[in-house]
Design an enzyme around this catalytic site. Structure first.
Site, PDB file in Angstrom:
ATOM      1  N   CYS A 136       0.825  -1.217   0.000  1.00 14.50           N
ATOM      2  CA  CYS A 136       0.000   0.000   0.000  1.00 14.50           C
ATOM      3  C   CYS A 136       0.854   1.260   0.000  1.00 14.50           C
ATOM      4  O   CYS A 136       1.927   1.292   0.591  1.00 14.50           O
ATOM      5  CB  CYS A 136      -0.867   0.048   1.247  1.00 14.50           C
ATOM      6  SG  CYS A 136      -2.085  -1.251   1.296  1.00 14.50           S
ATOM      7  N   ARG A 140       2.913   0.391  -5.779  1.00 14.44           N
ATOM      8  CA  ARG A 140       2.931  -0.309  -4.486  1.00 14.44           C
ATOM      9  C   ARG A 140       1.650  -1.085  -4.228  1.00 14.44           C
ATOM     10  O   ARG A 140       1.621  -1.971  -3.368  1.00 14.44           O
ATOM     11  CB  ARG A 140       3.135   0.694  -3.347  1.00 14.44           C
ATOM     12  CG  ARG A 140       4.440   1.432  -3.398  1.00 14.44           C
ATOM     13  CD  ARG A 140       4.501   2.456  -2.294  1.00 14.44           C
ATOM     14  NE  ARG A 140       4.602   1.840  -0.993  1.00 14.44           N
ATOM     15  CZ  ARG A 140       5.724   1.560  -0.358  1.00 14.44           C
ATOM     16  NH1 ARG A 140       6.871   1.831  -0.934  1.00 14.44           N
ATOM     17  NH2 ARG A 140       5.721   1.005   0.834  1.00 14.44           N
ATOM     18  N   TRP A 186      -3.260  -2.505  -1.525  1.00 13.58           N
ATOM     19  CA  TRP A 186      -2.996  -3.880  -1.922  1.00 13.58           C
ATOM     20  C   TRP A 186      -3.562  -4.707  -0.777  1.00 13.58           C
ATOM     21  O   TRP A 186      -2.977  -4.784   0.308  1.00 13.58           O
ATOM     22  CB  TRP A 186      -1.500  -4.111  -2.102  1.00 13.58           C
ATOM     23  CG  TRP A 186      -1.159  -5.475  -2.619  1.00 13.58           C
ATOM     24  CD1 TRP A 186      -1.154  -5.882  -3.920  1.00 13.58           C
ATOM     25  CD2 TRP A 186      -0.786  -6.621  -1.845  1.00 13.58           C
ATOM     26  NE1 TRP A 186      -0.801  -7.207  -3.999  1.00 13.58           N
ATOM     27  CE2 TRP A 186      -0.575  -7.682  -2.749  1.00 13.58           C
ATOM     28  CE3 TRP A 186      -0.613  -6.858  -0.483  1.00 13.58           C
ATOM     29  CZ2 TRP A 186      -0.197  -8.954  -2.334  1.00 13.58           C
ATOM     30  CZ3 TRP A 186      -0.238  -8.127  -0.065  1.00 13.58           C
ATOM     31  CH2 TRP A 186      -0.037  -9.152  -0.995  1.00 13.58           C
ATOM     32  N   ASN A 229      -0.657   1.348   5.969  1.00 10.56           N
ATOM     33  CA  ASN A 229       0.101   0.331   5.251  1.00 10.56           C
ATOM     34  C   ASN A 229       0.598  -0.653   6.298  1.00 10.56           C
ATOM     35  O   ASN A 229       1.223  -0.246   7.271  1.00 10.56           O
ATOM     36  CB  ASN A 229       1.266   1.004   4.524  1.00 10.56           C
ATOM     37  CG  ASN A 229       2.281   0.016   3.945  1.00 10.56           C
ATOM     38  OD1 ASN A 229       3.429   0.369   3.766  1.00 10.56           O
ATOM     39  ND2 ASN A 229       1.886  -1.186   3.647  1.00 10.56           N
ATOM     40  N   GLY A 230       0.273  -1.922   6.128  1.00  6.63           N
ATOM     41  CA  GLY A 230       0.760  -2.925   7.074  1.00  6.63           C
ATOM     42  C   GLY A 230      -0.342  -3.884   7.472  1.00  6.63           C
ATOM     43  O   GLY A 230      -1.395  -3.966   6.830  1.00  6.63           O
ATOM     44  N   GLU A 279       5.014 -14.170 -13.480  1.00  7.54           N
ATOM     45  CA  GLU A 279       4.571 -12.909 -12.874  1.00  7.54           C
ATOM     46  C   GLU A 279       3.768 -12.046 -13.837  1.00  7.54           C
ATOM     47  O   GLU A 279       2.758 -11.463 -13.447  1.00  7.54           O
ATOM     48  CB  GLU A 279       5.784 -12.070 -12.440  1.00  7.54           C
ATOM     49  CG  GLU A 279       6.369 -12.423 -11.113  1.00  7.54           C
ATOM     50  CD  GLU A 279       7.563 -11.532 -10.778  1.00  7.54           C
ATOM     51  OE1 GLU A 279       7.607 -11.022  -9.659  1.00  7.54           O
ATOM     52  OE2 GLU A 279       8.471 -11.349 -11.627  1.00  7.54           O
ATOM     53  N   HIS A 287      14.520 -36.823 -13.227  1.00  9.06           N
ATOM     54  CA  HIS A 287      14.056 -37.252 -11.898  1.00  9.06           C
ATOM     55  C   HIS A 287      12.607 -36.853 -11.658  1.00  9.06           C
ATOM     56  O   HIS A 287      12.149 -36.859 -10.523  1.00  9.06           O
ATOM     57  CB  HIS A 287      14.961 -36.673 -10.808  1.00  9.06           C
ATOM     58  CG  HIS A 287      16.359 -37.194 -10.875  1.00  9.06           C
ATOM     59  ND1 HIS A 287      16.709 -38.464 -10.486  1.00  9.06           N
ATOM     60  CD2 HIS A 287      17.494 -36.632 -11.359  1.00  9.06           C
ATOM     61  CE1 HIS A 287      17.996 -38.662 -10.689  1.00  9.06           C
ATOM     62  NE2 HIS A 287      18.501 -37.558 -11.229  1.00  9.06           N
ATOM     63  N   LYS A 347       4.750  -4.033  -5.532  1.00 10.21           N
ATOM     64  CA  LYS A 347       6.178  -3.891  -5.267  1.00 10.21           C
ATOM     65  C   LYS A 347       6.418  -3.590  -3.792  1.00 10.21           C
ATOM     66  O   LYS A 347       5.489  -3.271  -3.072  1.00 10.21           O
ATOM     67  CB  LYS A 347       6.724  -2.751  -6.128  1.00 10.21           C
ATOM     68  CG  LYS A 347       8.175  -2.921  -6.428  1.00 10.21           C
ATOM     69  CD  LYS A 347       8.563  -2.332  -7.733  1.00 10.21           C
ATOM     70  CE  LYS A 347      10.043  -2.537  -7.981  1.00 10.21           C
ATOM     71  NZ  LYS A 347      10.326  -3.818  -8.625  1.00 10.21           N
TER      72      LYS A 347
HETATM   73  N1  HGA Z   1      -4.098  -4.449   5.956  1.00 15.93           N
HETATM   74  C1  HGA Z   1      -4.581  -3.307   5.214  1.00 15.93           C
HETATM   75  C2  HGA Z   1      -3.431  -2.623   4.506  1.00 15.93           C
HETATM   76  C3  HGA Z   1      -2.787  -3.541   3.513  1.00 15.93           C
HETATM   77  C4  HGA Z   1      -1.389  -3.164   3.089  1.00 15.93           C
HETATM   78  O1  HGA Z   1      -0.650  -2.428   3.697  1.00 15.93           O
HETATM   79  N2  HGA Z   1      -0.941  -3.749   2.006  1.00 15.93           N
HETATM   80  O2  HGA Z   1       0.397  -3.530   1.560  1.00 15.93           O
HETATM   81  C5  HGA Z   1      -5.662  -3.709   4.229  1.00 15.93           C
HETATM   82  O3  HGA Z   1      -5.798  -4.882   3.895  1.00 15.93           O
HETATM   83  O4  HGA Z   1      -6.385  -2.823   3.799  1.00 15.93           O
END
Ligand code: HGA
Length: 609
Positions: free
Chosen positions: A2, A27, A74, A98-99, A489, A505, A604
């Site tokens: 994020c 991101r 994300w 973010n997190g 990817e 193998h 990323k």
């Molecule tokens: N957990 C939060 C933020 C996600 C995040 O930082 N992604 O890189 C959510 O799911 O909205």
């Protein structure tokens, strides 16, 4: 992952937020939103999809304000829906995150019992309600409430918060995810990375773990994890605007593939000028590197493959043990930890959470000596490491790593040569030869780029396939892995890589006329072995796509297509052989019409677990 941006100014900040979010979109790009404080009210617009769609909605709704925050998401917790998109709001308090909040379920239960209703399935929403809860209890102002709340959270976060009750500032916090403050003139900003604020300022303060801060128009105050005021150094960012622009290219990935001769040239410049000296890795490097007896490399994804390549160089040239492990595995393992082994972490962004945690774990096991190979100055992993080598790839925006990988290889080769020298295993002639090979590397990479038209013809065939196998041996096995990773990817074709000797193998069972088999076949001591493996494929009707060197003596035949990379370049051959597999993935994805720079489900700078 994020992206966060926030701004407070004497002007309309909505264009700043939108521009910042566009720069941060690499991101995370499943949804986007902004919230602004206006006339003592909070307004918000959110959309699933790209920033541009959200920006149109903000324009249509007439968003203007001098204080606001924005987010590209994300998703980790809760699906991709408008209700789960950030900012999240509780009683006039809006925040972006973010997190991952690991104790969100427990907090949700507690807040539910207090009467809070939840509008989303995210882990983030609890933070907004917790801040409101503390304010309601009379526990200080917005900053004080945030400082209390972060002590109740476990997990990782970068946060920016605004409130309709406090229109003169935003507050923010950082733990485990990147966050910086941009210092303007009479205006200030917060952002996940400098690309989001470089439009307005180059002066940035990187928050440290546990920091909180209040950001007003005319000043910024930072507090440490004990809520004590603290001074953090101001850095002047050297990120160039052109590195953030597409220029004449169609995609950032294409641009970044073509930038590799320059990126490698910049990364090896100091060595070409001053030789293979320990100081390439920091001022105290000689003392550290002289004393080590082995190397442990920790990394994720493409960086892990750079590490796998380096093992051949380090063990082969320096004659010391080198192990390579995926960071997300190592961090949870009671690994054997020899204090005389150097821990080398590799991360493009310097913020990769698993790699950072693996580094901390290694230290907790008694590893004293650490070296970070990283592309982003002042990011968290280099700051937590004893020694640092910055690759000079420049900003890498495409989600699929390209120039970061080849510059990591260049840096790791230099490390192997320095270690070999320090251990007395490299004569002057060998060293001169290594230097010459390095000097010629950008040119060799450029020659490999010139193969693009031939690779395009192959990509058209690949576009119709569902599966592909990549084979390599020795130093080139990691390049086969990287080729398969790039293809999956961005083109979503299922691809696997094997050491060519492993074929019989198991994976040979998959080979039939529908299975393209890409072979990295440089002209080295293993070529005859690789040729035998190719025969095994042909005997089962498999179609071979072989990247051979100019000077290897085999040609095309039925079911065997050959592209010749430049003359064999010795130990640095993996770098040159990376180029055609990158081009193959890129052009196959183009032919399939996928979103090359923003592949589905990926983002990323992986700052979540
Ligand atoms: N957990 C939060 C933020 C996600 C995040 O930082 N992604 O890189 C959510 O799911 O909205």
């Amino acid at each position: 992952m994020c992206g966060i941006v926030g701004a407070i100014a004497d002007r309309d900040v909505v264009p700043v937020l939108i521009e910042g979010l566009k720069r941060l979109e690499y991101r995370g790009y499943d949804s986007a939103g902004i919230a602004v404080v206006n006339d003592r009210d909070v307004r918000r617009v959110r959309r699933t999809g790209r920033v541009a769609e959200m920006a149109d909605a903000a324009a249509a709704e007439g968003f203007h304000a001098s204080l606001g925050i924005g987010h590209t998401r994300w998703a980790t917790h809760g699906g991709v829906t408008e209700a789960n998109a950030h900012p999240h709001i509780s009683h006039g308090i809006a925040l972006v995150h973010n997190g991952i909040i690991e104790n969100h379920e427990e907090q949700r239960e507690k807040l539910g019992a207090l009467g809070y209703a939840f509008e989303s399935q995210t882990d983030t929403e609890v933070i907004a309600h917790l801040i409101h809860h503390h304010l309601k209890q009379g526990n200080g102002d917005l900053l004080g409430a945030l400082q209390r709340v972060v002590k109740e959270l476990t997990g990782a976060y970068a946060l920016a918060v605004i409130s309709r009750a406090e229109p003169g500032r935003m507050v923010c916090a950082r733990m485990g995810c990147p966050l910086l403050i941009g210092l303007g003139e009479g205006e200030n900003f917060v952002a996940s990375d400098v690309s989001a604020v470089v439009q307005a300022t180059r002066n940035v303060v990187f928050l440290e773990e546990g920091d909180t801060a209040e950001v007003a128009r005319d000043g910024v105050r930072v507090y440490d994890r004990n809520d004590q005021p603290v001074e953090r150094e101001t850095h002047v960012s050297s990120v160039s605007l052109s590195s953030l622009e597409l220029g004449p290219y169609r995609h950032f990935m294409q641009k970044e593939i073509h930038e590799q001769p320059r990126a490698i040239g910049d990364t090896i410049e100091a060595t070409i000028d001053g030789g293979f000296v320990p100081e390439l890795f920091g001022r105290n490097a000689a003392a550290v590197l002289e004393g080590i007896e082995g190397v442990q490399i920790l990394a994720c994804g493409t960086s892990y493959y750079a590490g796998l390549t380096a093992r051949y160089w380090i063990e082969g040239m320096a004659g010391m043990p080198c192990s390579v492990e995926i960071a997300s595995e190592y961090r949870y393992r009671q690994a054997y930890a020899d204090p005389k082994h150097l821990v080398v972490t590799i991360s493009q962004s310097g913020e990769t959470l698993d790699t950072m945690e693996a580094l901390k774990h290694a230290k907790s096991l008694g590893r004293a000596h650490t070296l970070s190979i990283c592309n982003v100055p002042e990011s968290a992993i280099p700051r937590a490491s004893e020694l640092v080598c910055y690759t000079r790839a420049g900003a890498e925006i495409g989600v699929a790593s390209t120039k970061a990988f080849t510059t990591q290889l260049a840096a790791l080769f230099q490390l192997a040569v320095v270690l070999a020298k320090l251990r007395g295993r490299l004569g002057a002639d060998d060293e001169a030869q290594c230097l010459e090979q390095l000097r010629q590397l950008p040119g060799g990479v450029q020659q490999a780029l010139n193969l693009e038209p031939q690779v395009v013809a192959w990509a058209e065939k690949f576009a119709a396939k569902q599966n592909a196998l990549f084979l390599g041996r020795g130093l080139h096995y990691p390049i086969a892995l990287e080729g398969a990773l790039k293809l999956k990817e961005i083109s979503y074709i299922h691809a696997e890589a094997y050491p060519a000797g492993e074929l019989k193998h198991g994976p040979l069972a998959l080979v039939d006329s529908a299975m393209p088999v890409v072979v990295i076949a440089p002209n080295n001591s293993l070529l005859e072995k690789v040729k035998s493996n190719m025969q095994e494929v042909r005997a089962r009707g498999g179609e071979l796509f072989v990247f051979a060197d100019q000077d290897s003596n085999f040609g095309e035949s039925e079911g065997v297509h050959v592209i010749r990379t430049p003359r064999h370049v010795g130990l640095l051959s993996p770098v040159v052989h990376t180029i055609p597999v990158q081009l193959l993935a890129y052009h196959t994805a183009l032919a399939r019409g996928t979103d090359v720079d923003k592949p589905r489900n990926l983002a990323k700078s992986v700052t979540v677990e």
